[in-house]
Design an enzyme around this catalytic site. Sequence first.
Site, PDB file in Angstrom:
ATOM      1  N   LYS A  14       0.833  -1.201   0.000  1.00  0.00           N
ATOM      2  CA  LYS A  14       0.000   0.000   0.000  1.00  0.00           C
ATOM      3  C   LYS A  14       0.870   1.254   0.000  1.00  0.00           C
ATOM      4  CE  LYS A  14      -0.500   0.035   5.045  1.00  0.00           C
ATOM      5  NZ  LYS A  14      -1.447   0.098   6.179  1.00  0.00           N
ATOM      6  N   ARG A  64     -10.630   0.471  14.906  1.00  0.00           N
ATOM      7  CA  ARG A  64     -10.557   1.254  13.677  1.00  0.00           C
ATOM      8  C   ARG A  64     -11.718   0.815  12.780  1.00  0.00           C
ATOM      9  NH1 ARG A  64      -4.779   1.452  10.739  1.00  0.00           N
ATOM     10  NH2 ARG A  64      -5.218  -0.756  10.519  1.00  0.00           N
ATOM     11  N   HIS A  90      -6.186  -7.029  13.031  1.00  0.00           N
ATOM     12  CA  HIS A  90      -4.922  -6.295  13.016  1.00  0.00           C
ATOM     13  C   HIS A  90      -4.463  -6.043  14.444  1.00  0.00           C
ATOM     14  CE1 HIS A  90      -1.818  -3.924  11.102  1.00  0.00           C
ATOM     15  NE2 HIS A  90      -2.030  -2.942  11.963  1.00  0.00           N
ATOM     16  N   ARG A 132       0.633 -10.852   7.108  1.00  0.00           N
ATOM     17  CA  ARG A 132       0.746  -9.650   6.284  1.00  0.00           C
ATOM     18  C   ARG A 132       2.074  -8.970   6.599  1.00  0.00           C
ATOM     19  NH1 ARG A 132      -4.049  -9.282   8.751  1.00  0.00           N
ATOM     20  NH2 ARG A 132      -3.361  -7.462   9.941  1.00  0.00           N
ATOM     21  N   TYR A 143      15.695  30.671   5.737  1.00  0.00           N
ATOM     22  CA  TYR A 143      14.488  31.383   6.154  1.00  0.00           C
ATOM     23  C   TYR A 143      14.473  31.605   7.668  1.00  0.00           C
ATOM     24  CZ  TYR A 143      12.315  30.603   1.576  1.00  0.00           C
ATOM     25  OH  TYR A 143      12.008  30.599   0.246  1.00  0.00           O
ATOM     26  N   CYS A 165      14.382  24.087   3.383  1.00  0.00           N
ATOM     27  CA  CYS A 165      13.513  24.793   2.447  1.00  0.00           C
ATOM     28  C   CYS A 165      12.629  23.792   1.698  1.00  0.00           C
ATOM     29  CB  CYS A 165      14.349  25.584   1.452  1.00  0.00           C
ATOM     30  SG  CYS A 165      15.572  26.681   2.198  1.00  0.00           S
ATOM     31  N   ASP A 178      12.741  23.073  -1.439  1.00  0.00           N
ATOM     32  CA  ASP A 178      13.464  22.357  -2.489  1.00  0.00           C
ATOM     33  C   ASP A 178      14.953  22.178  -2.211  1.00  0.00           C
ATOM     34  OD1 ASP A 178      11.048  22.644  -4.206  1.00  0.00           O
ATOM     35  OD2 ASP A 178      11.650  24.754  -4.211  1.00  0.00           O
TER      36      ASP A 178
END
Length: 370
Positions: free
Chosen positions: A34, A129, A158, A210, A249, A295, A297
């Site tokens: 997943k 859940r 689970h 799993r 920054y 930052c 990038d």
Amino acid sequence: MHRKTWMEVDLDAIEENIRTAARESGKDVIAVVKADGYGTGDLAVAESALAAGAKMLAVSSVEEALILRTRGYEGPLLILGHTDAEDIPLLIQKRIAVPAYSASWTDRALRQGCRGLLVHIKVDTGMNRIGFRENREIREAVSRLKEAGAEVEGIFTHFACADTDPAFTAAQYERFASAVQAADHPFRWIHCDNSEASLLFRDDLSNACRFGIGIYGFSEGYRGLRHAVSLYSTVFLVKQIPAGETIGYGATYRTEEPEWIATIPIGYADGLIRKNQGRKVYINGEYVPIVGRVCMDQTMIRLPYRMEEGSVAEIFGPHISLEEMAEDLETITYEIISLISGRVTRVYRRNGKPVSEFNARMSEAGVCSE
């Protein structure tokens, strides 16, 4: 690869980890791929897992399942999470198994028509859940789905604390065993183990496990897996900054003396979140700190001396473990690799050599990477 930032995925290690799970558990392995294979690339991981003996693939959603079918996978395939009843005709056509997890979901599914639908009953044993909580509801769901022509092929739960609380895990297992017995049905797939339980928990009931994060070599309590994932970037600029200058920054870092500062093309849009400020990367045999805010990038690092542009910086890998990084960031290994974005090229390796690479963003745009 144009921007020299990449994730390396060791396919040999993935195959070895799948074989380890099968050996240690004594069960069929369901490879959980997943979230695009936890961020590493679902198709490449799936192919390696199946080559190593995995019997089924599991994903989280209809979209993820359809991607695998579209790419040619025709074997057993299970969605672990929520599905809409409106998708049932498509799921029947594509032979994709789904969880029945509540009486209301079962009602909606039956109204759609379930003949030929592959179903795994999801039992809530304490995760709270999704899943049936009452054995009576489980018996009714199995009976109604069978009567409607569905193939009720599996049942699962689970574990919430398999890596931290054996007593809680044992209690969950007892509730699961009670549910399986109450269902009174010859399930083909009975599975309760996640990665940690696959390696450490033993039972006489389930016949499949799993395996998810364990595919990539990560486990809290088992040390016999091989790490399969690393992340790298490359220095593209080095300059000496005078004392008293600020970096990045918010001016959160100030040089105390003349310092060599390198910039690498990776940032929080790639999954290197801003909380990494102050952590270290590994470059040319040195552990060097990230200075200033990460930052979107780019990221700046302080070097002990002038290094060459083109030097490779390890974010995590052989010298900086992902477990160590997760601890520093107060999170888990799953989150870190799952956050590595599609801007980062995935490089797949066998026998220590790169065999292919994939960049999701370029692929979506139809751009050739060569």
